[in-house]
Design a protein around this motif. Structure first.
Motif: not given
Length: 130
Positions: A23-27, A98-99, A104, A125-126, A128
């Protein structure tokens, strides 16, 4: 055969690497698991190492900062036209910013050989908030 070897030393027809992420979004604090996909070129090549940097870019001034690096040292021979995979695991820091519109993140991957030009890959990646 000799021409192909010299061409791979210049980067033409050499092995390539691709970091594949689910995936592209992570915490912040999350484990990132993916794979390095390595594809052989036109000749056999001796892999020296794989380096993967998590890079933060300040979009207001273009400055880049390496947050963390993962290195895999190896002496694996990747044969012509062969495909191989290595697992990739990376833990994001618990308190990473965070992004945003000003910031970025991306993974910059380099595949280094005993002889020849490095193969490079980049994956955005982002990060969030929870």
């Amino acid at each position: 055969m000799i021409l192909r070897k010299y061409m791979s030393l210049l980067g033409v027809g050499s092995a390539t690497i691709d970091l594949i992420l689910p995936k592209e979004t992570y915490y912040p604090g999350e484990f990132i698991e993916g794979i390095f996909m390595i594809k052989g070129g036109t000749v056999d090549q001796q892999i020296k190492r794989i380096e993967c940097d998590l890079v933060m870019t300040d979009l207001t001034n273009g400055n880049e900062k390496v947050i963390d690096t993962t290195t895999i040292l190896t002496s694996k021979l990747i044969q012509s036209e062969e495909s191989d995979q290595l697992t990739f695991t990376f833990k994001l820091a618990d308190y990473i910013p965070t992004s945003s519109d000003e910031r970025s993140y991306r993974f910059k991957t380099r595949l280094t050989f005993n002889e020849g030009v490095e193969s490079k890959d980049q994956d955005i990646i982002q990060i969030i908030s929870k």
